[in-house]
Design an enzyme around this catalytic site. Structure first.
Site, mmCIF file in Angstrom:
data_model
loop_
_atom_site.group_PDB
_atom_site.id
_atom_site.type_symbol
_atom_site.label_atom_id
_atom_site.label_comp_id
_atom_site.label_asym_id
_atom_site.label_seq_id
_atom_site.Cartn_x
_atom_site.Cartn_y
_atom_site.Cartn_z
ATOM 1 N N GLY A 1 0.807 -5.037 0.885
ATOM 2 C CA GLY A 1 -0.361 -5.111 0.002
ATOM 3 C C GLY A 1 -0.040 -5.729 -1.354
ATOM 4 O O GLY A 1 -0.936 -6.261 -2.024
ATOM 5 N N GLU B 44 4.522 -5.055 7.269
ATOM 6 C CA GLU B 44 3.717 -3.996 7.905
ATOM 7 C C GLU B 44 4.097 -3.745 9.363
ATOM 8 O O GLU B 44 3.976 -2.627 9.853
ATOM 9 C CB GLU B 44 2.215 -4.348 7.833
ATOM 10 C CG GLU B 44 1.613 -4.294 6.438
ATOM 11 C CD GLU B 44 1.725 -5.599 5.662
ATOM 12 O OE1 GLU B 44 2.522 -6.482 6.069
ATOM 13 O OE2 GLU B 44 1.014 -5.742 4.653
ATOM 14 N N ALA C 22 0.866 -1.186 0.000
ATOM 15 C CA ALA C 22 0.000 0.000 0.000
ATOM 16 C C ALA C 22 0.897 1.230 0.000
ATOM 17 O O ALA C 22 2.047 1.164 0.448
ATOM 18 C CB ALA C 22 -0.872 -0.008 1.245
HETATM 19 N N1 CAA Z 1 4.651 3.253 -0.476
HETATM 20 C C1 CAA Z 1 5.073 4.434 -0.976
HETATM 21 N N2 CAA Z 1 6.244 4.583 -1.645
HETATM 22 C C2 CAA Z 1 6.998 3.478 -1.778
HETATM 23 C C3 CAA Z 1 6.631 2.226 -1.259
HETATM 24 C C4 CAA Z 1 5.385 2.138 -0.573
HETATM 25 N N3 CAA Z 1 4.921 0.978 -0.085
HETATM 26 N N4 CAA Z 1 7.614 1.333 -1.531
HETATM 27 C C5 CAA Z 1 8.553 2.004 -2.205
HETATM 28 N N5 CAA Z 1 8.198 3.302 -2.348
HETATM 29 C C6 CAA Z 1 8.929 4.375 -3.020
HETATM 30 C C7 CAA Z 1 10.099 4.866 -2.159
HETATM 31 O O1 CAA Z 1 9.658 5.792 -1.198
HETATM 32 C C8 CAA Z 1 10.996 5.463 -3.206
HETATM 33 O O2 CAA Z 1 10.453 6.726 -3.567
HETATM 34 P P1 CAA Z 1 11.450 8.012 -3.709
HETATM 35 O O3 CAA Z 1 12.343 7.641 -4.860
HETATM 36 O O4 CAA Z 1 10.506 9.124 -4.015
HETATM 37 O O5 CAA Z 1 12.179 8.121 -2.429
HETATM 38 C C9 CAA Z 1 10.788 4.547 -4.409
HETATM 39 O O6 CAA Z 1 9.556 3.858 -4.195
HETATM 40 C C10 CAA Z 1 11.881 3.501 -4.536
HETATM 41 O O7 CAA Z 1 11.997 2.832 -3.297
HETATM 42 P P2 CAA Z 1 13.392 2.643 -2.518
HETATM 43 O O8 CAA Z 1 14.297 3.796 -2.794
HETATM 44 O O9 CAA Z 1 13.068 2.374 -1.080
HETATM 45 O O10 CAA Z 1 13.951 1.338 -3.250
HETATM 46 P P3 CAA Z 1 14.900 0.212 -2.649
HETATM 47 O O11 CAA Z 1 15.263 -0.662 -3.794
HETATM 48 O O12 CAA Z 1 15.966 0.807 -1.825
HETATM 49 O O13 CAA Z 1 13.953 -0.630 -1.634
HETATM 50 C C11 CAA Z 1 11.933 -1.760 -0.985
HETATM 51 C C12 CAA Z 1 12.865 -1.341 -2.136
HETATM 52 C C13 CAA Z 1 12.666 -2.790 -0.102
HETATM 53 C C14 CAA Z 1 10.700 -2.403 -1.600
HETATM 54 C C15 CAA Z 1 11.552 -0.523 -0.144
HETATM 55 O O14 CAA Z 1 11.080 0.492 -1.010
HETATM 56 C C16 CAA Z 1 10.500 -0.767 0.882
HETATM 57 O O15 CAA Z 1 10.790 -1.316 1.939
HETATM 58 N N6 CAA Z 1 9.235 -0.351 0.612
HETATM 59 C C17 CAA Z 1 8.154 -0.460 1.556
HETATM 60 C C18 CAA Z 1 7.629 -1.884 1.655
HETATM 61 C C19 CAA Z 1 6.512 -1.946 2.693
HETATM 62 O O16 CAA Z 1 6.695 -1.665 3.847
HETATM 63 N N7 CAA Z 1 5.305 -2.372 2.238
HETATM 64 C C20 CAA Z 1 4.153 -2.489 3.080
HETATM 65 C C21 CAA Z 1 3.329 -1.254 2.980
HETATM 66 S S1 CAA Z 1 1.969 -1.221 4.150
HETATM 67 C C22 CAA Z 1 0.802 -2.221 3.466
HETATM 68 O O17 CAA Z 1 0.939 -2.750 2.373
HETATM 69 C C23 CAA Z 1 -0.455 -2.409 4.298
HETATM 70 C C24 CAA Z 1 -1.382 -3.449 3.783
HETATM 71 O O18 CAA Z 1 -1.411 -4.533 4.278
HETATM 72 C C25 CAA Z 1 -2.301 -3.159 2.699
#
Ligand code: CAA
Length: 270
Positions: free
Chosen positions: A120, A143, A76
């Site tokens: 998500g 999460e 998400a």
């Molecule tokens: N939401 C918003 N933006 C996100 C995102 C997310 N879930 N995941 C990645 N992005 C964005 C980053 O903020 C970044 O944006 P900027 O360039 O503007 O800074 C861009 O995508 C690239 O991401 P990274 O620079 O972090 O890339 P990376 O290769 O270093 O890492 C990753 C990749 C491990 C996937 C890391 O981005 C990450 O940990 N993302 C979050 C994953 C997460 O926590 N997901 C769960 C979300 S909550 C949820 O889903 C609730 C539910 O149950 C529905």
């Protein structure tokens, strides 16, 4: 057969997904690369809209949902929801719209997962009927690291797929992820391919499914899904009733006649 951009016919023009049609297979590609396909409201609105159109299109027999080689979806959209409040979440049934359309889908959906399927994104893949993975796919529910829990089916579907201990480990640590091979071993995905072959192979399976009689495909999907909802005897009863009902279709007559006559069936999806 060449892919046809649905947007060139009567489809709405989407900004966060691409939709294509190959024969009786529709392909929806999440296309928000800068945010690793983070599932913001607009992206989910477009996914739901495309799913609904394909479900209502008699020319489509199966749908493939995919992302990029780097990310199926990284969850998400954290930036979009970070300031959300409980009362509004409750009143608007936040995330409710994620499951509404996809769980109503009568046609099979196959997820083709390359790269990250986190939070998500993992839940979206698990809402699909079949998951195929590229060798570099990563499945996880992080999460807990954000001070929250999976909210779109992760605690339920992951537990069904991989068992309680592994699901607990993944969800409670937020850092134990499954790579493609592990996901295959646990039964979360049913096949693994080299990343560049994944979409092609997924479309082949979708085309095979779409070539069967559409009524029996939908009934089979409905019956398998009841395995999640019902106890064994109710599930068996439900399955038997649908099995009996297939004998009211033209495709059953054709399929069995073709077998007896040693020829290929010509299904008419009725
Ligand atoms: N939401 C918003 N933006 C996100 C995102 C997310 N879930 N995941 C990645 N992005 C964005 C980053 O903020 C970044 O944006 P900027 O360039 O503007 O800074 C861009 O995508 C690239 O991401 P990274 O620079 O972090 O890339 P990376 O290769 O270093 O890492 C990753 C990749 C491990 C996937 C890391 O981005 C990450 O940990 N993302 C979050 C994953 C997460 O926590 N997901 C769960 C979300 S909550 C949820 O889903 C609730 C539910 O149950 C529905």
């Amino acid at each position: 057969m060449a892919l046809t951009d649905v947007a060139s016919t009567d489809a709405p023009s989407y900004t966060m997904i691409k939709t294509e049609v190959q024969g009786r297979v529709a392909v929806i590609t999440l296309d928000r690369p800068k945010a690793l396909n983070a599932l913001c409201s607009e992206l989910f609105y477009e996914i739901n809209d495309a799913l609904s159109r394909f479900d209502n299109d008699t020319g489509i027999g199966a749908v493939v949902l995919t992302g990029s080689e780097r990310a199926f979806a990284a969850g998400a959209d954290i930036k979009e929801m970070k300031d959300a409040e409980f009362v509004n979440n409750y009143k608007t049934n936040f995330l409710g719209h994620w499951v509404e359309q996809i769980s109503k889908m009568r046609k099979p959906i196959i997820a083709a997962v390359n790269g990250y399927a986190l939070g998500g994104g993992c839940e979206l893949a698990m809402m699909c009927d079949i998951i195929y993975a590229g060798e570099k796919a990563v499945f996880g529910q992080p999460e807990i690291n954000l001070g929250t829990i999976p909210g779109a089916g992760g605690t339920q579907r992951l537990t069904h797929a991989v068992g309680k201990s592994k699901a607990m480990e993944m969800i409670l640590t937020g850092s134990v992820n499954l790579d493609a091979q592990e996901a295959l071993n646990y039964g979360l995905v049913s096949k693994v391919f080299p990343p560049e072959k994944l979409l092609e192979e997924t479309i082949k399976t979708a085309a095979k499914i779409a070539s069967k009689g559409a009524v029996s495909v939908q009934m089979a999907k409905e019956a398998v899904n009841q395995a999640y909802e019902l106890g064994l005897s109710s599930g068996l009863h439900f399955e038997r009733r649908l099995f009996q009902a297939t004998f009211a279709t033209k495709d059953q007559k054709e399929g069995m006649a073709a077998f007896a006559e040693k020829r290929k069936p010509g299904f008419v999806h009725e």
